[in-house]
Design a protein around this motif. Sequence first.
Motif, PDB file in Angstrom:
ATOM      1  N   SER A 225       0.929  -1.113   0.162  1.00 34.31           N
ATOM      2  CA  SER A 225       0.119   0.021  -0.030  1.00 34.31           C
ATOM      3  C   SER A 225       0.888   1.204  -0.016  1.00 34.31           C
ATOM      4  O   SER A 225       1.931   1.067   0.231  1.00 34.31           O
ATOM      5  CB  SER A 225      -1.069  -0.168   1.518  1.00 34.31           C
ATOM      6  OG  SER A 225      -0.160   0.067   2.370  1.00 34.31           O
ATOM      7  N   TYR A 226       0.248   2.235  -0.349  1.00 37.37           N
ATOM      8  CA  TYR A 226       1.166   3.699  -0.439  1.00 37.37           C
ATOM      9  C   TYR A 226       0.205   4.624   0.806  1.00 37.37           C
ATOM     10  O   TYR A 226      -0.741   4.819   0.397  1.00 37.37           O
ATOM     11  CB  TYR A 226       1.104   4.005  -1.672  1.00 37.37           C
ATOM     12  CG  TYR A 226       2.073   5.114  -1.888  1.00 37.37           C
ATOM     13  CD1 TYR A 226       3.568   5.151  -1.767  1.00 37.37           C
ATOM     14  CD2 TYR A 226       1.674   6.460  -2.518  1.00 37.37           C
ATOM     15  CE1 TYR A 226       4.337   6.242  -2.198  1.00 37.37           C
ATOM     16  CE2 TYR A 226       2.661   7.459  -2.628  1.00 37.37           C
ATOM     17  CZ  TYR A 226       3.902   7.281  -2.697  1.00 37.37           C
ATOM     18  OH  TYR A 226       4.700   8.427  -2.605  1.00 37.37           O
ATOM     19  N   GLY A 227       1.159   5.626   1.175  1.00 38.08           N
ATOM     20  CA  GLY A 227       0.739   6.788   1.958  1.00 38.08           C
ATOM     21  C   GLY A 227       0.046   6.287   3.244  1.00 38.08           C
ATOM     22  O   GLY A 227      -0.689   7.002   3.812  1.00 38.08           O
ATOM     23  N   GLU A 228       0.576   5.026   3.746  1.00 39.73           N
ATOM     24  CA  GLU A 228      -0.223   4.580   5.098  1.00 39.73           C
ATOM     25  C   GLU A 228       0.099   5.444   6.500  1.00 39.73           C
ATOM     26  O   GLU A 228      -0.662   5.184   7.314  1.00 39.73           O
ATOM     27  CB  GLU A 228       0.160   3.171   5.285  1.00 39.73           C
ATOM     28  CG  GLU A 228       1.551   2.844   5.845  1.00 39.73           C
ATOM     29  CD  GLU A 228       2.479   2.575   4.614  1.00 39.73           C
ATOM     30  OE1 GLU A 228       3.428   2.043   4.648  1.00 39.73           O
ATOM     31  OE2 GLU A 228       2.196   3.027   3.587  1.00 39.73           O
ATOM     32  N   THR A 229       1.095   6.161   6.130  1.00 39.48           N
ATOM     33  CA  THR A 229       1.670   7.065   7.265  1.00 39.48           C
ATOM     34  C   THR A 229       0.766   8.234   7.286  1.00 39.48           C
ATOM     35  O   THR A 229       0.869   9.242   8.371  1.00 39.48           O
ATOM     36  CB  THR A 229       3.005   7.183   7.730  1.00 39.48           C
ATOM     37  OG1 THR A 229       3.588   7.833   6.374  1.00 39.48           O
ATOM     38  CG2 THR A 229       3.535   5.958   7.737  1.00 39.48           C
ATOM     39  N   GLU A 230       0.366   8.562   6.251  1.00 41.88           N
ATOM     40  CA  GLU A 230      -0.406   9.976   5.882  1.00 41.88           C
ATOM     41  C   GLU A 230      -1.781  10.239   6.048  1.00 41.88           C
ATOM     42  O   GLU A 230      -2.586  11.015   5.994  1.00 41.88           O
ATOM     43  CB  GLU A 230       0.031  10.604   4.663  1.00 41.88           C
ATOM     44  CG  GLU A 230       1.651  10.643   4.732  1.00 41.88           C
ATOM     45  CD  GLU A 230       2.297  11.073   3.157  1.00 41.88           C
ATOM     46  OE1 GLU A 230       1.412  11.170   2.194  1.00 41.88           O
ATOM     47  OE2 GLU A 230       3.398  10.992   3.127  1.00 41.88           O
TER      48      GLU A 230
END
Length: 260
Positions: free
Chosen positions: A118-123
């Motif tokens: 997945s991408y952007g999981e910390t944002e």
Amino acid sequence: MKIQRLGHAMYLLKSSKGKNYLIDPFFDLNPGFPSSLNNTEFFKSIDCIFLTHGHFDHTSGLSKVIEHKPNIMIVAIYELALLLLQQGIKNVLPINIGGSVSLEDVTVTMVQAKHTSSYGETEGTPVYAGEAAGYIFDFADDYTLYHSGDTALIADMKVIQDVYQPEIAILSSSGHFTMGPKEAAYAVKHLLNVRYVIPSHTFPAKKTAPSPESLTQLLKAFPVVEYMIDKDGELKELLSDYKQTEVVAMGYGEERTFEK
């Protein structure tokens, strides 16, 4: 060729022709990244970036490299590549599992791995980023290297060995988020036929971390990292009686030369 370990899963491959290929850029919160390399000269020295999947600890360093080298080529699986292009990143090459890209001194093939992406999981809400993958780096007149990416144990490793015949493998062996030392040892003994294996996806302890402050911050944000610290020795022990393959446990920031 030379291999430099720059974190739990970030490696710099240096070809005999002087090209530098970076796998999975992760700088901030990376306890294995030496501060001496956090400079313009290092970032500009990178010739191409290869992403195994979209998780933050494999992609968050992209912005820092692009800041210093806006047109650097980034190779990623199709869905992740589209996400990067939609963000305005310029030179992204989408490929998919089984596809290859030929550069001046290496042909790189994307191969199977078993992991989420997945991408952007910390944002915010994680965005689907395609499948996770590994890579085969077939260097001209030099070694062929298999980077497994983050992965569970998969029977496909036997096919990867048969088709591409790598002599060096960088294998996930931390456990928890990837296969552990037991599974990596099985892969070396029964699926691969490599001369060298480098344990990967393992984190340094405070005493061995180039950036202990980053380790403290990372553990505070992601306590599960504790389960993946100091695992390299376990794979070395499991393969201590297996003379066909040498376990090369690399220090963080260490560079090794592999001569044919």
